[in-house]
Design a protein around this motif. Sequence first.
Motif, PDB file in Angstrom:
ATOM      1  N   MET A  17       0.850  -1.198   0.000  1.00 48.19           N
ATOM      2  CA  MET A  17       0.000   0.000   0.000  1.00 48.19           C
ATOM      3  C   MET A  17       0.884   1.245   0.000  1.00 48.19           C
ATOM      4  O   MET A  17       1.757   1.391   0.852  1.00 48.19           O
ATOM      5  N   SER A  18       0.700   2.130  -0.968  1.00 49.28           N
ATOM      6  CA  SER A  18       1.518   3.338  -1.033  1.00 49.28           C
ATOM      7  C   SER A  18       1.111   4.309   0.064  1.00 49.28           C
ATOM      8  O   SER A  18       0.051   4.169   0.686  1.00 49.28           O
ATOM      9  N   VAL A  19       1.967   5.295   0.284  1.00 45.64           N
ATOM     10  CA  VAL A  19       1.711   6.260   1.348  1.00 45.64           C
ATOM     11  C   VAL A  19       0.412   7.018   1.101  1.00 45.64           C
ATOM     12  O   VAL A  19      -0.260   7.449   2.037  1.00 45.64           O
ATOM     13  N   TRP A  20       0.008   7.142  -0.164  1.00 43.43           N
ATOM     14  CA  TRP A  20      -1.186   7.914  -0.490  1.00 43.43           C
ATOM     15  C   TRP A  20      -2.466   7.125  -0.277  1.00 43.43           C
ATOM     16  O   TRP A  20      -3.545   7.712  -0.184  1.00 43.43           O
ATOM     17  N   ASP A  21      -2.389   5.805  -0.191  1.00 45.80           N
ATOM     18  CA  ASP A  21      -3.590   4.992  -0.042  1.00 45.80           C
ATOM     19  C   ASP A  21      -4.267   5.195   1.307  1.00 45.80           C
ATOM     20  O   ASP A  21      -5.427   4.829   1.485  1.00 45.80           O
ATOM     21  N   SER A  22      -3.557   5.756   2.272  1.00 39.60           N
ATOM     22  CA  SER A  22      -4.137   5.991   3.592  1.00 39.60           C
ATOM     23  C   SER A  22      -4.929   7.298   3.662  1.00 39.60           C
ATOM     24  O   SER A  22      -5.563   7.589   4.669  1.00 39.60           O
ATOM     25  N   ILE A  23      -4.895   8.079   2.584  1.00 39.96           N
ATOM     26  CA  ILE A  23      -5.624   9.352   2.540  1.00 39.96           C
ATOM     27  C   ILE A  23      -7.025   9.096   1.989  1.00 39.96           C
ATOM     28  O   ILE A  23      -7.177   8.507   0.915  1.00 39.96           O
ATOM     29  N   VAL A  24      -8.044   9.550   2.711  1.00 45.84           N
ATOM     30  CA  VAL A  24      -9.428   9.221   2.390  1.00 45.84           C
ATOM     31  C   VAL A  24     -10.091  10.329   1.578  1.00 45.84           C
ATOM     32  O   VAL A  24     -10.137  11.488   2.015  1.00 45.84           O
ATOM     33  N   GLY A  25     -10.602   9.977   0.404  1.00 44.50           N
ATOM     34  CA  GLY A  25     -11.459  10.879  -0.368  1.00 44.50           C
ATOM     35  C   GLY A  25     -10.780  12.119  -0.920  1.00 44.50           C
ATOM     36  O   GLY A  25     -11.440  13.137  -1.135  1.00 44.50           O
ATOM     37  N   GLN A  26      -9.461  12.062  -1.197  1.00 38.29           N
ATOM     38  CA  GLN A  26      -8.733  13.250  -1.664  1.00 38.29           C
ATOM     39  C   GLN A  26      -7.887  12.934  -2.903  1.00 38.29           C
ATOM     40  O   GLN A  26      -6.790  13.459  -3.057  1.00 38.29           O
ATOM     41  N   LYS A  27      -8.386  12.087  -3.808  1.00 40.77           N
ATOM     42  CA  LYS A  27      -7.548  11.622  -4.913  1.00 40.77           C
ATOM     43  C   LYS A  27      -6.996  12.747  -5.784  1.00 40.77           C
ATOM     44  O   LYS A  27      -5.808  12.708  -6.155  1.00 40.77           O
ATOM     45  N   PRO A  28      -7.782  13.756  -6.178  1.00 42.30           N
ATOM     46  CA  PRO A  28      -7.192  14.834  -6.991  1.00 42.30           C
ATOM     47  C   PRO A  28      -5.993  15.493  -6.311  1.00 42.30           C
ATOM     48  O   PRO A  28      -4.987  15.789  -6.961  1.00 42.30           O
ATOM     49  N   VAL A  29      -6.102  15.703  -5.002  1.00 39.85           N
ATOM     50  CA  VAL A  29      -5.005  16.330  -4.258  1.00 39.85           C
ATOM     51  C   VAL A  29      -3.809  15.396  -4.164  1.00 39.85           C
ATOM     52  O   VAL A  29      -2.660  15.804  -4.388  1.00 39.85           O
ATOM     53  N   THR A  30      -4.051  14.129  -3.845  1.00 36.27           N
ATOM     54  CA  THR A  30      -2.931  13.204  -3.695  1.00 36.27           C
ATOM     55  C   THR A  30      -2.223  12.962  -5.024  1.00 36.27           C
ATOM     56  O   THR A  30      -0.999  12.810  -5.055  1.00 36.27           O
ATOM     57  N   ASP A  31      -2.973  12.938  -6.122  1.00 36.51           N
ATOM     58  CA  ASP A  31      -2.340  12.803  -7.440  1.00 36.51           C
ATOM     59  C   ASP A  31      -1.411  13.984  -7.711  1.00 36.51           C
ATOM     60  O   ASP A  31      -0.296  13.823  -8.221  1.00 36.51           O
ATOM     61  N   GLN A  32      -1.888  15.179  -7.361  1.00 33.13           N
ATOM     62  CA  GLN A  32      -1.093  16.387  -7.577  1.00 33.13           C
ATOM     63  C   GLN A  32       0.176  16.376  -6.725  1.00 33.13           C
ATOM     64  O   GLN A  32       1.285  16.617  -7.226  1.00 33.13           O
ATOM     65  N   LEU A  33       0.031  16.066  -5.436  1.00 33.32           N
ATOM     66  CA  LEU A  33       1.185  16.068  -4.542  1.00 33.32           C
ATOM     67  C   LEU A  33       2.159  14.935  -4.873  1.00 33.32           C
ATOM     68  O   LEU A  33       3.375  15.096  -4.750  1.00 33.32           O
ATOM     69  N   CYS A  34       1.624  13.823  -5.301  1.00 34.13           N
ATOM     70  CA  CYS A  34       2.471  12.694  -5.705  1.00 34.13           C
ATOM     71  C   CYS A  34       3.372  13.100  -6.874  1.00 34.13           C
ATOM     72  O   CYS A  34       4.576  12.827  -6.881  1.00 34.13           O
ATOM     73  N   ALA A  35       2.778  13.767  -7.866  1.00 37.37           N
ATOM     74  CA  ALA A  35       3.560  14.206  -9.028  1.00 37.37           C
ATOM     75  C   ALA A  35       4.608  15.241  -8.635  1.00 37.37           C
ATOM     76  O   ALA A  35       5.739  15.225  -9.137  1.00 37.37           O
ATOM     77  N   ILE A  36       4.260  16.135  -7.720  1.00 42.28           N
ATOM     78  CA  ILE A  36       5.203  17.162  -7.272  1.00 42.28           C
ATOM     79  C   ILE A  36       6.381  16.515  -6.533  1.00 42.28           C
ATOM     80  O   ILE A  36       7.543  16.859  -6.760  1.00 42.28           O
ATOM     81  N   ALA A  37       6.085  15.562  -5.646  1.00 46.28           N
ATOM     82  CA  ALA A  37       7.147  14.912  -4.874  1.00 46.28           C
ATOM     83  C   ALA A  37       8.112  14.152  -5.772  1.00 46.28           C
ATOM     84  O   ALA A  37       9.313  14.063  -5.481  1.00 46.28           O
ATOM     85  N   ALA A  38       7.591  13.599  -6.871  1.00 41.48           N
ATOM     86  CA  ALA A  38       8.426  12.812  -7.782  1.00 41.48           C
ATOM     87  C   ALA A  38       9.082  13.672  -8.860  1.00 41.48           C
ATOM     88  O   ALA A  38       9.865  13.156  -9.666  1.00 41.48           O
ATOM     89  N   GLY A  39       8.776  14.976  -8.873  1.00 39.03           N
ATOM     90  CA  GLY A  39       9.286  15.855  -9.917  1.00 39.03           C
ATOM     91  C   GLY A  39      10.628  16.476  -9.565  1.00 39.03           C
ATOM     92  O   GLY A  39      11.347  16.011  -8.672  1.00 39.03           O
ATOM     93  N   ASP A  40      10.935  17.552 -10.253  1.00 39.68           N
ATOM     94  CA  ASP A  40      12.212  18.247 -10.086  1.00 39.68           C
ATOM     95  C   ASP A  40      12.264  18.918  -8.711  1.00 39.68           C
ATOM     96  O   ASP A  40      11.437  19.786  -8.409  1.00 39.68           O
TER      97      ASP A  40
END
Length: 392
Positions: free
Chosen positions: A1-24
């Motif tokens: 289970m990824s760190v984001w799977d524990s966040i409830v009902g916030q997929k648009p936000v977690t997708d955004q933050l996930c991309a930022i964390a993995a970016g430059d």
Amino acid sequence: MSVWDSIVGQKPVTDQLCAIAAGDPKAIAQSWLICGPPGSGRSNVARAFAAALESPDHGLNDEPTKVTRQVLAGTHPDVTSLATDKVTIGIAEVRELIGVSEQMPGTAPWRIIIIEDVDRMLERTTNVLLKEIEEPAEHTIWLLCAPSAQDVLPTIRSRTRIVNLAVPSDRAVANFLMNTVNPSLPDEKRFNEHVAARAARLAEGHIGVARLYATDERVMSDRDELVVGVLNLARASDAVLLAGRLIDNAKGQADDDVNRQAAAAEAEFRRVNGLGEKDRIPTSLRGAYNQIAKKDELKRRATRRSRDVLDRALNSVASIYRDVAVLQNNAEDSVGLVNLENRTAITELSVRLTREGAVRRLDDIATARRRLAGNGNPLLLFEALFCALIPR
């Protein structure tokens, strides 16, 4: 289970933050303001984002890394969190954080500072923090949490990147309860899908309250008793008796909670120090042990917990008049009722009250909440509120 799977009902936000964390890393903002209503999980989002920023896999792997586990457990040396159960966050606490923020990270890419409930800072405390938020140290990221951007001074707001969380849906919260909370409980404590769905509905998007309703029968039954009591208010004597029961129940819930925490802390102290359940505490450890069981501290925590229970009670009472307004405006099909089990009594109340009367009672509840936050006498406050709620 990824760190984001524990966040409830916030997929648009977690997708955004996930991309930022993995970016430059050079493109990552260093000051953030994570906003969401109570129970939406803003502190959890901050910790998950911190874990994704610090971990080599950015929190994406199904098997959490050591770094991810440390950040989520609050034990990572480069991630510091400040939370408070006081009315305000003090200047001394913020100055200490600033000193930490200026240190280079020891093992991770970033020194990350999380402040929960930054809205609890007075203006003079916020001014101490302002310069660090505006010009963070090169390797520092600030993650501030608040109910909304409007709850934070404009000087802080304008210097942060704002992330707004949604209120989790009942379905998302119920799924979280069944898939995450239930498996962690002993068999005798587990609940079924009906309990999870009801707890999610009554919590109105507050994840922590939903967990409490699903796992603590006393809390759920106290809520049921309160709602029935409000719906049956007819005389001033009813209001006085109901207020007394509510205060007693709040104290009982708070004492139970604090005693459980104290027992868990004592058990952990004994485990860490190699002591059995009934072993005497050695003289050399007595001072440290006494810090766990300080009566003044336990009393203060119980008072704070009691206020939390009463604040939750105000939400429950407000949900009654929210449901009344829904029925008066023929909106049940679109938004549903919170208190489905009491639909008949709420329907009768919606006929007895005018629309203005329902709105006025919601205003009375909001006034009681402000007085409770201002340390008003809880018993007198609820006696007055319940008297005001009696249908005329």
